[in-house]
Design a protein around this motif. Structure first.
Motif: not given
Length: 524
Positions: A181-186, A188-190, A266-272, A521-524
């Motif tokens: 969670t914190v990695t994604s929010l900070a 935007g990476i998996k 490369n366009g794979t990061a999520r908004p963060a 529903q989530y892409d794990a």
């Protein structure tokens, strides 16, 4: 290159130490007395050797009882230190007089030797600190829950099937969920399903920093001149610790940010946080402004990543511990969830206001097992007088948060886990007359944790979702004997629950189906 000290160098160090202690011990006198002190003060070292390195809140509470005082003065080799066991005193100083009690120590070991002089918790109250707070508030304000609630919902949803498939590793699953969670929010990476390098890096960094923050752990914090000693000198093992800590610090600052930059490109990061700040940077033209903003972003992301990971997962594990030890509380909270949410969906944030008992449980978890048992010290920026006591300039003030959360006058029978203490007489709402543990557990004044709303949101949804789908109970050994989970905590400035075993079983077949269906529903 070899490094050695000659007689002149040693003389300079000894002279600097002597001048430091002389000036500290001969500061301008006040007509007001210092607060009472424990016995055993030594010449030169003062109380430095009495500082507790484990479970310090116990010693601080004992000193307070022995001295019949909620504010205690300590001389740490010439440095002024005050321990405060009272919530009201802390509020009076850190809130009402925040203009002079929002500073920090220089933290010679952590800031100067290990290099963590850029983190929000350790920064002085200055323009750099304000800039970091401003950036964080811009993107993760409590008034904008859409910035973090959907991501929390996702990762809590992905936690549930892991608990179903492999319940024995529940502690690892919780750490992974919070870390993801914190990695994604900070950034935007998996994160990787297991052994993620960024999560290992965050844990290594936290371990070294929190160890260094233990009061009395390193004498260099009381006598800063020791930082100039050569590494080969006996008794300077702290310099090797600092070197390893600095190497970890550099990796924490650089590697996750570099991963984010690559994935943004490369366009794979999520908004963060990182991507949003870098979007702003693209509109800038001043090279110095660009460099400064990128540096601020890199530092703030690392702070968010590390600090958010540590305290939140420990609090959720404490929730498991409380539910295992108190099945009657667990059953009552589950009954409330079943009544409000039903059995055809998982709990949502919109349910929170209709779940007063569960909210009381969350508050009691924060009170009963505070992760921040002893807060990072604030520093006074000028002389002051409080309740007839003199507080010198540059005094370190340590808040004993655990002592405040176990104050029997505020929380009767404080060792008991009793969520009802936070409810109104009819149990249908929270009682505003009872002090909210959040006002203590997340710090004070201007230095209160800026992300506490994200931590409490994750705690609520994780707890609600787990109770809606699972039953938690004590484990048994091979002979069928119940294994009592330890209620002790780890040593250190933060108090983590010790590892324990528990049984995690789905409430029903329908709950199992709901868990798996929701996770698809989530892409794990």
């Amino acid at each position: 290159m070899a490094f050695s000290l000659g007689l002149q160098d040693w003389g300079a160090i000894l002279l600097a130490t002597g001048v430091f202690l002389y000036l500290k011990n001969n500061r301008r006198r006040s007509n007001y007395p210092l607060p009472p002190s424990p016995k055993g003060r030594l010449p030169v070292l003062g109380h430095a050797l009495q500082f507790p390195t484990n479970h310090g809140w116990t010693t601080f509470e004992r000193w307070g009882n022995e001295l019949n005082s909620d504010i205690i003065y300590l001389d740490a080799a010439g440095a002024d230190v005050m321990v405060v066991n009272s919530y009201q005193i802390i509020r009076d100083l850190f809130d009402s007089r925040s203009s002079i009690y929002s500073g920090r120590s220089t933290f010679p070991m952590v800031n100067e030797l290990m290099g963590y002089d850029w983190t929000m918790p350790t920064l002085q109250y200055n323009s750099k600190w304000k800039a970091q707070r401003r950036i964080f508030s811009k993107f993760f304000s409590a008034s904008n829950p859409s910035a973090y609630q959907p991501r929390i919902t996702e990762f809590v949803g992905l936690l549930l099937p892991k608990l179903l498939d492999n319940p024995e590793d529940f502690i690892a699953h919780i750490k992974h969920m919070v870390g993801a969670t914190v990695t994604s929010l900070a950034y935007g990476i998996k994160v990787q399903p297991t052994n993620d390098p960024n999560l290992r890096l965050a844990q290594d960094s936290l371990d070294s920093v929190l160890e260094a923050f233990i009061p009395g752990k390193y004498l260099v914090d009381q006598i800063p001149a020791l930082k100039h000693l050569p590494e080969w000198l006996p008794g300077t093992g702290f310099l090797q610790d600092a070197k390893r800590g600095r190497e970890t610090m550099v990796r924490l600052l650089e590697l996750p940010f570099a991963d984010a930059e690559r994935q943004i490109a490369n366009g794979t990061a999520r908004p963060a946080l990182v991507s949003m700040v870098l979007d702003d940077v693209r509109e800038m033209t001043d090279p110095e402004e660009i460099e400064y903003t990128v540096r601020q972003c890199k530092e703030l992301a690392a702070v968010f990543f590390g600090a958010g990971y540590d305290t939140t997962h420990a609090t959720i594990i404490n929730f498991f511990l409380a539910m295992v030890h108190h099945p009657e509380v667990q059953a009552k909270a589950r009954s409330e969830i079943d009544r409000v949410v039903g059995f055809d969906r998982l709990p949502a944030f919109s349910d929170e206001e209709h779940l007063p008992y569960l909210r009381a449980v969350m508050k009691e978890v924060l009170r009963w097992r505070p992760v921040s048992a002893i807060g990072l010290p604030h520093m006074s920026s000028q002389e002051d007088v409080y309740d007839g006591y003199f507080i010198p300039e540059n005094t370190l003030i340590i808040p004993n948060q655990r002592g405040m959360l176990f104050d029997p006058e505020t929380y009767p029978n404080p060792t008991e886990f009793k969520p009802e203490r936070f409810l109104s007489a009819d149990g249908k709402s929270l009682n505003p007359a009872v002090r909210d543990p959040q006002t203590i557990a997340f710090g004070f004044g201007r230095r209160m944790c800026p992300g506490f709303h994200i931590a409490t949101a994750e705690l609520f949804l994780a707890a609600a979702s787990i109770l809606a789908t699972f039953e938690l109970s004590k484990a048994k050994d091979e002979a069928g004997n119940i294994i009592e989970p330890s209620l002790d905590v780890s040593a250190g400035i933060t108090s983590h629950p010790l590892p324990f075993k528990c049984v995690i079983k789905p409430c029903s077949k329908k709950a199992e189906v709901l868990i798996y269906t929701n996770a698809t529903q989530y892409d794990a």
